[in-house]
Design a protein around this motif. Structure first.
Motif, PDB file in Angstrom:
ATOM      1  N   VAL A 194       7.008 -27.900  98.102  1.00  0.00           N
ATOM      2  CA  VAL A 194       6.047 -28.407  99.087  1.00  0.00           C
ATOM      3  C   VAL A 194       5.730 -29.873  98.785  1.00  0.00           C
ATOM      4  O   VAL A 194       5.695 -30.712  99.703  1.00  0.00           O
ATOM      5  CB  VAL A 194       4.749 -27.550  99.081  1.00  0.00           C
ATOM      6  N   GLU A 195       5.519 -30.184  97.482  1.00  0.00           N
ATOM      7  CA  GLU A 195       5.223 -31.578  97.102  1.00  0.00           C
ATOM      8  C   GLU A 195       6.393 -32.496  97.474  1.00  0.00           C
ATOM      9  O   GLU A 195       6.193 -33.575  98.016  1.00  0.00           O
ATOM     10  CB  GLU A 195       4.927 -31.683  95.598  1.00  0.00           C
ATOM     11  N   ARG A 196       7.625 -32.045  97.161  1.00  0.00           N
ATOM     12  CA  ARG A 196       8.797 -32.869  97.506  1.00  0.00           C
ATOM     13  C   ARG A 196       8.885 -33.066  99.018  1.00  0.00           C
ATOM     14  O   ARG A 196       9.193 -34.158  99.493  1.00  0.00           O
ATOM     15  CB  ARG A 196      10.073 -32.226  96.967  1.00  0.00           C
ATOM     16  N   PHE A 197       8.629 -32.003  99.783  1.00  0.00           N
ATOM     17  CA  PHE A 197       8.673 -32.100 101.234  1.00  0.00           C
ATOM     18  C   PHE A 197       7.610 -33.088 101.726  1.00  0.00           C
ATOM     19  O   PHE A 197       7.894 -33.925 102.587  1.00  0.00           O
ATOM     20  CB  PHE A 197       8.438 -30.711 101.847  1.00  0.00           C
ATOM     21  N   LYS A 198       6.400 -32.992 101.157  1.00  0.00           N
ATOM     22  CA  LYS A 198       5.332 -33.919 101.552  1.00  0.00           C
ATOM     23  C   LYS A 198       5.740 -35.363 101.266  1.00  0.00           C
ATOM     24  O   LYS A 198       5.483 -36.251 102.082  1.00  0.00           O
ATOM     25  CB  LYS A 198       4.035 -33.603 100.800  1.00  0.00           C
ATOM     26  N   GLU A 199       6.361 -35.578 100.089  1.00  0.00           N
ATOM     27  CA  GLU A 199       6.810 -36.934  99.748  1.00  0.00           C
ATOM     28  C   GLU A 199       7.844 -37.430 100.749  1.00  0.00           C
ATOM     29  O   GLU A 199       7.782 -38.577 101.208  1.00  0.00           O
ATOM     30  CB  GLU A 199       7.398 -36.954  98.328  1.00  0.00           C
ATOM     31  N   ALA A 246       6.157 -38.277 103.916  1.00  0.00           N
ATOM     32  CA  ALA A 246       5.420 -39.543 103.777  1.00  0.00           C
ATOM     33  C   ALA A 246       6.391 -40.722 103.825  1.00  0.00           C
ATOM     34  O   ALA A 246       6.114 -41.737 104.481  1.00  0.00           O
ATOM     35  CB  ALA A 246       4.625 -39.544 102.469  1.00  0.00           C
ATOM     36  N   GLN A 247       7.543 -40.586 103.128  1.00  0.00           N
ATOM     37  CA  GLN A 247       8.530 -41.676 103.142  1.00  0.00           C
ATOM     38  C   GLN A 247       9.059 -41.896 104.559  1.00  0.00           C
ATOM     39  O   GLN A 247       9.168 -43.036 105.021  1.00  0.00           O
ATOM     40  CB  GLN A 247       9.695 -41.349 102.195  1.00  0.00           C
ATOM     41  N   LYS A 248       9.393 -40.817 105.242  1.00  0.00           N
ATOM     42  CA  LYS A 248       9.924 -40.955 106.607  1.00  0.00           C
ATOM     43  C   LYS A 248       8.866 -41.547 107.529  1.00  0.00           C
ATOM     44  O   LYS A 248       9.173 -42.376 108.383  1.00  0.00           O
ATOM     45  CB  LYS A 248      10.402 -39.593 107.134  1.00  0.00           C
ATOM     46  N   ARG A 266       8.735 -45.179 106.837  1.00  0.00           N
ATOM     47  CA  ARG A 266       9.901 -45.859 107.435  1.00  0.00           C
ATOM     48  C   ARG A 266       9.729 -45.979 108.946  1.00  0.00           C
ATOM     49  O   ARG A 266      10.025 -47.025 109.531  1.00  0.00           O
ATOM     50  CB  ARG A 266      11.192 -45.101 107.105  1.00  0.00           C
ATOM     51  N   LEU A 267       9.246 -44.895 109.580  1.00  0.00           N
ATOM     52  CA  LEU A 267       9.028 -44.932 111.025  1.00  0.00           C
ATOM     53  C   LEU A 267       7.968 -45.971 111.381  1.00  0.00           C
ATOM     54  O   LEU A 267       8.113 -46.705 112.371  1.00  0.00           O
ATOM     55  CB  LEU A 267       8.596 -43.557 111.539  1.00  0.00           C
ATOM     56  N   ALA A 268       6.900 -46.037 110.575  1.00  0.00           N
ATOM     57  CA  ALA A 268       5.841 -47.012 110.843  1.00  0.00           C
ATOM     58  C   ALA A 268       6.402 -48.429 110.716  1.00  0.00           C
ATOM     59  O   ALA A 268       6.116 -49.293 111.558  1.00  0.00           O
ATOM     60  CB  ALA A 268       4.679 -46.816 109.872  1.00  0.00           C
ATOM     61  N   LYS A 269       7.229 -48.664 109.674  1.00  0.00           N
ATOM     62  CA  LYS A 269       7.845 -49.996 109.506  1.00  0.00           C
ATOM     63  C   LYS A 269       8.747 -50.314 110.690  1.00  0.00           C
ATOM     64  O   LYS A 269       8.711 -51.416 111.238  1.00  0.00           O
ATOM     65  CB  LYS A 269       8.668 -50.051 108.210  1.00  0.00           C
ATOM     66  N   ALA A 270       9.568 -49.305 111.072  1.00  0.00           N
ATOM     67  CA  ALA A 270      10.493 -49.521 112.184  1.00  0.00           C
ATOM     68  C   ALA A 270       9.709 -49.784 113.468  1.00  0.00           C
ATOM     69  O   ALA A 270      10.076 -50.667 114.264  1.00  0.00           O
ATOM     70  CB  ALA A 270      11.404 -48.302 112.353  1.00  0.00           C
TER      71      ALA A 270
END
Length: 137
Positions: free
Chosen positions: A84-89, A92-94, A97-101
């Protein structure tokens, strides 16, 4: 008479011996019965102890199984929580990235609009310059 007395004494001695033998036989039978009852009581106590040991072993096994089940559940829960933690990370990363894009796309759109306005302003200025030249000529 002495012979009679001797017979009577022998008969009395035999009667006493027979009575003593009968009493001894009864005592021996009574002791045998007491011993049998004691052995039966002892066997019942040993059977009870054996049942108690079996019950305790069964309880220990059940307790060990329950403990193993708890440990397995904790192990699986920690694995799931890690996933779950890895999925949350990843999410968050995606998201980042979407916010930057998205920000980049907005910036590019703003720049394009500015470039368009600048091109329109340049075209207007060129037209006005052209009209001024025509008017002068």
């Amino acid at each position: 008479a002495a012979e009679e007395e001797e017979k009577r004494l022998r008969a009395a001695a035999r009667a006493v011996q027979e009575e003593a033998a009968a009493k001894e036989a009864m005592d021996a039978e009574k002791r045998r019965q007491e011993l049998a009852a004691f052995e039966e009581t002892l066997k019942a106590a040993e059977d009870e102890k054996s049942k108690e040991r079996k019950r305790r072993r069964k309880e220990e096994k059940a307790r060990a199984r329950a403990q193993a089940a708890v440990e397995e559940e904790q192990r699986l829960r920690s694995i799931v929580m890690g996933e779950v933690e890895r999925f949350k990370e990843k999410v968050a990363q995606k998201t980042a990235r979407l916010a930057k894009a998205s920000a980049r796309a907005e910036e590019e759109e703003r720049a394009r609009m500015e470039a368009e306005r600048a091109a329109e302003a340049l075209a207007r200025a060129q037209r006005q310059e052209e009209e001024r030249r025509v008017a002068e000529a």
